[in-house]
Design a protein around this motif. Structure first.
Motif, PDB file in Angstrom:
ATOM      1  N   ARG A  12      43.861  44.440  50.120  1.00  0.00           N
ATOM      2  CA  ARG A  12      43.766  45.904  50.048  1.00  0.00           C
ATOM      3  C   ARG A  12      42.319  46.364  49.923  1.00  0.00           C
ATOM      4  NH1 ARG A  12      48.161  45.530  45.663  1.00  0.00           N
ATOM      5  NH2 ARG A  12      46.242  45.758  44.475  1.00  0.00           N
ATOM      6  N   SER A  26      38.879  39.489  41.388  1.00  0.00           N
ATOM      7  CA  SER A  26      39.191  38.557  42.475  1.00  0.00           C
ATOM      8  C   SER A  26      39.443  39.332  43.774  1.00  0.00           C
ATOM      9  CB  SER A  26      40.387  37.679  42.131  1.00  0.00           C
ATOM     10  OG  SER A  26      41.562  38.448  42.044  1.00  0.00           O
ATOM     11  N   ASP A  40      46.612  47.012  34.914  1.00  0.00           N
ATOM     12  CA  ASP A  40      46.875  45.752  35.606  1.00  0.00           C
ATOM     13  C   ASP A  40      47.093  44.644  34.568  1.00  0.00           C
ATOM     14  OD1 ASP A  40      46.967  46.682  38.164  1.00  0.00           O
ATOM     15  OD2 ASP A  40      44.908  46.175  38.670  1.00  0.00           O
ATOM     16  N   SER A  74      46.790  36.450  36.503  1.00  0.00           N
ATOM     17  CA  SER A  74      47.852  37.038  37.340  1.00  0.00           C
ATOM     18  C   SER A  74      48.638  35.961  38.077  1.00  0.00           C
ATOM     19  CB  SER A  74      47.283  37.968  38.391  1.00  0.00           C
ATOM     20  OG  SER A  74      46.251  38.715  37.910  1.00  0.00           O
ATOM     21  N   THR A  75      47.918  34.960  38.598  1.00  0.00           N
ATOM     22  CA  THR A  75      48.582  33.965  39.448  1.00  0.00           C
ATOM     23  C   THR A  75      49.676  33.227  38.682  1.00  0.00           C
ATOM     24  OG1 THR A  75      46.511  33.730  40.614  1.00  0.00           O
ATOM     25  CG2 THR A  75      48.146  32.016  40.995  1.00  0.00           C
ATOM     26  N   LYS A  89      55.216  36.228  44.206  1.00  0.00           N
ATOM     27  CA  LYS A  89      55.029  35.714  45.570  1.00  0.00           C
ATOM     28  C   LYS A  89      56.292  35.040  46.074  1.00  0.00           C
ATOM     29  CE  LYS A  89      50.178  34.444  44.669  1.00  0.00           C
ATOM     30  NZ  LYS A  89      50.161  34.671  43.240  1.00  0.00           N
ATOM     31  N   ALA A 113      45.936  49.192  41.958  1.00  0.00           N
ATOM     32  CA  ALA A 113      47.255  49.445  42.537  1.00  0.00           C
ATOM     33  C   ALA A 113      47.983  50.547  41.772  1.00  0.00           C
ATOM     34  CB  ALA A 113      48.089  48.163  42.509  1.00  0.00           C
ATOM     35  N   TYR A 172      51.708  44.957  42.967  1.00  0.00           N
ATOM     36  CA  TYR A 172      52.105  43.655  43.542  1.00  0.00           C
ATOM     37  C   TYR A 172      52.310  42.705  42.373  1.00  0.00           C
ATOM     38  CZ  TYR A 172      50.112  38.983  44.775  1.00  0.00           C
ATOM     39  OH  TYR A 172      49.830  37.647  44.878  1.00  0.00           O
ATOM     40  N   PHE A 230      56.040  47.455  35.818  1.00  0.00           N
ATOM     41  CA  PHE A 230      55.358  46.159  35.959  1.00  0.00           C
ATOM     42  C   PHE A 230      55.238  45.490  34.575  1.00  0.00           C
ATOM     43  CE2 PHE A 230      50.768  44.716  35.565  1.00  0.00           C
ATOM     44  CZ  PHE A 230      51.066  43.375  35.714  1.00  0.00           C
ATOM     45  N   MET A 276      52.553  35.738  37.369  1.00  0.00           N
ATOM     46  CA  MET A 276      53.600  36.165  38.327  1.00  0.00           C
ATOM     47  C   MET A 276      54.494  35.008  38.734  1.00  0.00           C
ATOM     48  SD  MET A 276      51.655  37.362  41.817  1.00  0.00           S
ATOM     49  CE  MET A 276      50.243  38.235  41.166  1.00  0.00           C
ATOM     50  N   ILE A 300      50.167  33.063  50.087  1.00  0.00           N
ATOM     51  CA  ILE A 300      50.107  34.288  49.264  1.00  0.00           C
ATOM     52  C   ILE A 300      50.867  35.428  49.961  1.00  0.00           C
ATOM     53  CG2 ILE A 300      48.666  35.814  47.869  1.00  0.00           C
ATOM     54  CD1 ILE A 300      46.727  33.677  47.446  1.00  0.00           C
ATOM     55  N   ARG A 310      41.948  28.117  47.586  1.00  0.00           N
ATOM     56  CA  ARG A 310      41.885  29.492  48.118  1.00  0.00           C
ATOM     57  C   ARG A 310      40.558  29.754  48.849  1.00  0.00           C
ATOM     58  NH1 ARG A 310      44.601  33.637  44.023  1.00  0.00           N
ATOM     59  NH2 ARG A 310      46.695  32.772  43.968  1.00  0.00           N
ATOM     60  N   SER A 367      43.145  35.983  47.532  1.00  0.00           N
ATOM     61  CA  SER A 367      43.849  36.598  46.403  1.00  0.00           C
ATOM     62  C   SER A 367      44.657  37.737  47.012  1.00  0.00           C
ATOM     63  CB  SER A 367      42.831  37.133  45.396  1.00  0.00           C
ATOM     64  OG  SER A 367      43.478  37.728  44.300  1.00  0.00           O
ATOM     65  N   GLY A 368      45.931  37.835  46.623  1.00  0.00           N
ATOM     66  CA  GLY A 368      46.795  38.822  47.265  1.00  0.00           C
ATOM     67  C   GLY A 368      46.178  40.210  47.313  1.00  0.00           C
ATOM     68  N   SER A 369      45.749  40.703  46.140  1.00  0.00           N
ATOM     69  CA  SER A 369      45.252  42.078  46.071  1.00  0.00           C
ATOM     70  C   SER A 369      43.956  42.262  46.878  1.00  0.00           C
ATOM     71  CB  SER A 369      45.037  42.484  44.617  1.00  0.00           C
ATOM     72  OG  SER A 369      44.228  41.533  43.965  1.00  0.00           O
TER      73      SER A 369
HETATM   74  C1  DP6 Z   1      48.605  43.236  38.362  1.00  0.00           C
HETATM   75  O1  DP6 Z   1      45.920  39.555  43.477  1.00  0.00           O
HETATM   76  O2  DP6 Z   1      45.054  38.844  41.213  1.00  0.00           O
HETATM   77  O3  DP6 Z   1      46.614  43.490  39.625  1.00  0.00           O
HETATM   78  O4  DP6 Z   1      47.442  36.847  44.559  1.00  0.00           O
HETATM   79  O5  DP6 Z   1      47.630  35.335  42.604  1.00  0.00           O
HETATM   80  O6  DP6 Z   1      45.387  36.153  43.319  1.00  0.00           O
HETATM   81  P1  DP6 Z   1      46.873  36.460  43.231  1.00  0.00           P
HETATM   82  O7  DP6 Z   1      47.032  37.676  42.240  1.00  0.00           O
HETATM   83  P2  DP6 Z   1      46.199  39.028  42.140  1.00  0.00           P
HETATM   84  O8  DP6 Z   1      47.310  39.936  41.412  1.00  0.00           O
HETATM   85  C2  DP6 Z   1      47.088  41.278  41.141  1.00  0.00           C
HETATM   86  C3  DP6 Z   1      48.187  41.806  40.297  1.00  0.00           C
HETATM   87  C4  DP6 Z   1      47.983  43.186  39.741  1.00  0.00           C
HETATM   88  C5  DP6 Z   1      48.696  44.222  40.590  1.00  0.00           C
HETATM   89  C6  DP6 Z   1      48.062  44.615  41.907  1.00  0.00           C
HETATM   90  O9  DP6 Z   1      46.826  44.585  42.039  1.00  0.00           O
HETATM   91  O10 DP6 Z   1      48.834  45.007  42.795  1.00  0.00           O
END
Ligand code: DP6
Length: 407
Positions: free
Chosen positions: A163, A129, A307, A213-214, A28, A21, A25, A265, A217, A34, A80, A158-160
């Motif tokens: 993408r 992830s 990250d 990360s989970t 949440k 990224a 991100y 960040f 955040m 997510i 998940r 997983s959020g990222s």
């Molecule tokens: C810092 O996608 O690993 O890489 O959604 O809880 O699985 P979850 O988290 P994740 O978070 C990534 C955070 C980051 C920034 C990014 O990739 O945008």
């Protein structure tokens, strides 16, 4: 002969890329679905260097769904994983009921065995992830014959990961619906748009990260007012500026935004209570090195982003790669100066002038960086051809599990 014995499992193998990224991100608004508190934007990295390979087999003889990650059986009941399996099966059933002939009805009633391997260290801050869940969702979709928009399902792994369902430059639009139906990834530009862009992953540590990360955040959302300000007042403008910088291939604008967003960040991590430290002294030295290098030339030639871990990801243009790699090698002298230090795309030789070394003027930090992965942007996840599936089985199941245990 009984039918179970003669029936061959249905096997599909796919690979999916890692993404990094440039607008992060973090945080949440809904933990189960997510759903993020801000949109984000990333570059998908080339699969020759960083990828997950997943094989999914279905067979009527399987008693239960099972999963092996890097050769070790893991708990398939993880919420998940269950979300991704449930959503793909739901989509497949819906399509079958709508009369879609591509859906494999037989597989739908069977259990799956999933086997996944990374070609890079897991949980070392290299977005494993993201590639892992993107690959899982992509492969399951192929197995069941589901096509179309799948980033909303990968997001629930997983959020990222949403993408990593696309190649090139990808945004994850946060959306505002409660059910998350509009929180999806979208390609901003394909990788062919900016072929000169190069990426160097400086692997400072291959250890597991101290705070995932989970959970990190979650604590940030609860305690950091800087994070709230960032999500509401900073990121929306940066998404527009970043998209514009990419569209125009304006490296200086892209690089400055990337560095500022990484710094903000990590500032929100420090503003979290108790604070989270992802950067270490090597990361800080890399940040100084990049700024001193750019200052020496009076232009922004190189950018860093980090990250949830100490490894740096460097963006630069092709013509600056050889010199910058040698700068890194000079200021972080490796144990062996051999080919092992630089992995991935070949890097030409370069000599460093005394003026440049003095201009940077940092004290060398021996063995601070284990190795560099030299790479570039890439296309999306892909299915491997039939001929490769036979060898991916044992590769996927290496370690304590044999191919027989998987199939
Ligand atoms: C810092 O996608 O690993 O890489 O959604 O809880 O699985 P979850 O988290 P994740 O978070 C990534 C955070 C980051 C920034 C990014 O990739 O945008």
């Amino acid at each position: 002969m009984p039918e179970e014995r003669t029936e061959q499992p249905h096997i599909v193998t796919c690979t999916a890329p890692v993404n990094i990224a440039v607008i992060k991100y973090w945080g949440k608004r809904n933990e189960d679905l997510i759903l993020p508190i801000n949109s984000s934007l990333s570059v998908t990295l080339h699969q020759d260097q960083l990828k997950t390979t997943t094989t999914v087999a279905t067979s009527r003889s399987f008693q239960e769904d099972r999963i092996w990650l890097n050769g070790k059986e893991e708990d398939i009941t993880h919420p998940r994983l269950q979300s991704c399996l449930r959503e793909i099966r739901r989509l497949a059933r819906k399509r079958r009921n709508d009369g879609d002939s591509g859906v494999d009805s037989a597989s739908l009633s069977h259990k799956v065995h999933i086997c996944s391997v990374n070609n890079f260290p897991t949980a070392a801050g290299l977005a494993s992830s993201a590639a892992g869940f993107a690959c899982l969702v992509y492969t399951l979709a192929r197995v069941f014959g589901v096509e179309g928009e799948l980033s909303g399902i990968a997001r629930q792994g997983s959020g990222s990961a949403c993408r990593s369902m696309y190649g090139g430059f990808v945004q994850w639009i946060m959306g505002n619906k409660e059910d998350g139906k509009d929180s999806l990834a979208q390609q901003v530009e394909p990788e062919t748009h900016w072929p000169e862009l190069r990426i160097l992953v400086l692997v400072a540590s291959a250890e597991r990260k101290p705070v995932g990360s989970t959970s990190g955040m979650q604590t940030s959302v609860k305690t950091s007012c800087l994070l709230k300000h960032r999500a509401e007042s900073v990121v929306p403008g940066r998404m527009v500026e970043m998209t514009e910088a990419i569209r125009k291939k304006d490296f200086a604008a892209f690089a400055e935004l990337t560095m500022k967003d990484s710094n903000q960040f990590h500032a929100t991590c420090l503003d979290t209570y108790p604070p989270i430290f992802y950067l270490n002294h090597v990361s800080q030295q890399i940040i100084s090195l990049v700024h001193r290098y750019n200052k020496h030339y009076g232009e922004t030639r190189v950018a860093y982003t980090f990250d949830a871990g100490p490894n740096a990801v460097i963006f630069t243009l092709q013509q600056h790669v050889p010199e910058f790699v040698h700068v890194v090698q000079h200021f972080f002298p490796p144990e062996t100066n051999g080919a092992d230090f630089i992995k991935g795309l070949p890097v030409n030789c370069a000599s460093l002038s005394e003026e440049l070394k003095q201009g940077i003027g940092l004290e060398p930090m021996p063995k601070g960086i284990n190795y560099i992965i030299s790479t570039k942007g890439t296309e999306r996840a892909q299915e491997l051809s039939e001929s490769l599936t036979s060898w991916t089985r044992p590769v996927c199941c290496r370690g304590s599990h044999s191919a027989a245990a998987f199939i």
